[in-house]
Design a protein around this motif. Structure first.
Motif, mmCIF file in Angstrom:
data_model
loop_
_atom_site.group_PDB
_atom_site.id
_atom_site.type_symbol
_atom_site.label_atom_id
_atom_site.label_comp_id
_atom_site.label_asym_id
_atom_site.label_seq_id
_atom_site.Cartn_x
_atom_site.Cartn_y
_atom_site.Cartn_z
ATOM 1 N N VAL A 15 34.703 38.387 40.591
ATOM 2 C CA VAL A 15 35.515 37.050 40.603
ATOM 3 C C VAL A 15 35.855 36.937 42.057
ATOM 4 N N VAL A 16 35.543 35.586 42.561
ATOM 5 C CA VAL A 16 35.735 35.297 43.861
ATOM 6 C C VAL A 16 36.740 33.719 43.652
ATOM 7 N N SER A 17 37.822 33.745 44.283
ATOM 8 C CA SER A 17 38.605 32.829 44.215
ATOM 9 C C SER A 17 38.276 31.646 45.425
ATOM 10 N N ARG A 30 32.479 43.388 47.063
ATOM 11 C CA ARG A 30 31.620 42.361 47.512
ATOM 12 C C ARG A 30 30.313 42.290 46.918
ATOM 13 N N THR A 31 29.940 43.256 46.246
ATOM 14 C CA THR A 31 28.683 43.352 45.589
ATOM 15 C C THR A 31 28.780 44.009 44.084
ATOM 16 N N ASP A 38 41.282 37.041 45.333
ATOM 17 C CA ASP A 38 40.270 37.230 44.359
ATOM 18 C C ASP A 38 40.624 38.200 43.149
ATOM 19 N N ASP A 39 41.812 39.109 43.438
ATOM 20 C CA ASP A 39 42.638 39.906 42.667
ATOM 21 C C ASP A 39 43.174 39.289 41.486
ATOM 22 N N THR A 40 44.017 38.225 42.012
ATOM 23 C CA THR A 40 44.665 37.316 41.175
ATOM 24 C C THR A 40 43.996 36.638 40.379
ATOM 25 N N ARG A 76 27.356 38.052 41.846
ATOM 26 C CA ARG A 76 28.512 37.563 41.092
ATOM 27 C C ARG A 76 28.655 38.247 39.764
ATOM 28 N N LYS A 77 27.461 38.095 39.025
ATOM 29 C CA LYS A 77 27.228 38.482 37.736
ATOM 30 C C LYS A 77 25.842 39.328 37.297
#
Length: 284
Positions: free
Chosen positions: A121-123, A51-52, A130-132, A97-98
């Motif tokens: 990465v957030v879907s 999450r972070t 998110d993993d995919t 996020r980055k």
């Protein structure tokens, strides 16, 4: 007598209407249940593990920076040395996020550069985890880097056209030219003062390849390129994914002396050691 019959008829009519309403309500409940079953059939994908993100400039230890950037040890001024260790954070508008950090250190022998980038990465698709989504991004990066499927690519027709290559033992992995070597000008490849085989060919074990035991998936790229009239510049890139975080490490070295070729194995080992440390820190 007529009034009594009227009241009785009215009562019968009300009873019939109430029975109809009860029947309609039952049918409505069935429809509602069916809709409820349909809505629960689509299950939202699980969110990613992370999450972070870590603080990028603090993610690399001083000991590791000493190894990757030998010029730091040659800085005598303590304030300048501390600044070299600190690095320069990459501009970002969302540190969840980055994030990234850059280091550049010059020594008497070479100029070394290091960059580390983390992307969480957030879907935005309910059915895609998110993993995919992170796996898709990683796969695109690997494809763009043109990483071979095998660490021991077969010799191509172009690698067997020269007499020197045809003299190599048949079936030897080192007889094929690596993608990094193909980017090197022929003159520098055959006339390097260092005599390093990296200038012309690269052993199969050091060629761009996927890596095992690093995150969920990973690859290494190694590119050697000329930089004008100066020495060869080598860039080693390691990219790995762990759950919904993609980490990119880029390590460059450009020797001061013309004709000197940075050692491929040494740089790859350093970059992979850093990658292993970052992966462990993320999982810790």
């Amino acid at each position: 007598m007529q009034r009594k019959a009227y009241v009785t008829g009215t009562a019968a009519l009300l009873a019939a209407l109430l029975a109809g309403c009860t029947s309609g309500s039952s049918g409505g409940d069935d429809t509602s249940d069916k809709n409820a079953d349909t809505s629960t059939s689509t299950v939202a994908a699980q969110p990613g593990k992370y999450r972070t993100l870590p603080e990028a400039c603090g993610a690399v230890s001083h000991d590791t920076l000493d190894s990757l950037l030998p010029g730091i040890a040659q800085i005598t001024d303590q304030e300048q040395r501390d600044k070299a260790y600190a690095g320069d954070a990459t501009l970002t508008y969302d540190t969840d996020r980055k994030v990234g950090c850059r280091w550049k250190v010059e020594s008497s022998d070479a100029t070394d550069r290091l960059s580390v980038d983390f992307e969480r990465v957030v879907s935005y698709e309910n059915a895609i985890s998110d993993d995919t989504e992170a796996q898709t991004i990683y796969t695109q990066m690997e494809a763009a880097a043109d990483i071979p499927e095998s660490a021991s690519p077969t010799a191509s027709a172009s690698t067997s056209t020269t007499e020197s290559e045809s003299d190599s033992p048949s079936g030897s992995p080192s007889s094929s030219v690596s993608p990094s070597a193909s980017a090197t000008p022929t003159a520098s490849g055959s006339g390097s003062a260092s005599g390093s085989p990296s200038a012309s060919t690269t052993p199969a074990a050091l060629q761009p390849r996927t890596l095992a035991d690093l995150g969920d998936e990973a690859y290494l790229d190694d590119q050697l390129s000329a930089s004008g009239s100066t020495a060869e510049q080598r860039t080693v890139t390691v990219v790995f994914r762990t759950s919904n975080v993609v980490v990119t490490i880029e390590y460059e070295e450009q020797p001061m002396a013309t004709g000197t070729v940075p050692d491929s194995k040494e740089m790859q080992d350093r970059a992979q050691n850093l990658a292993a440390q970052l992966a462990e820190a993320l999982n810790g």
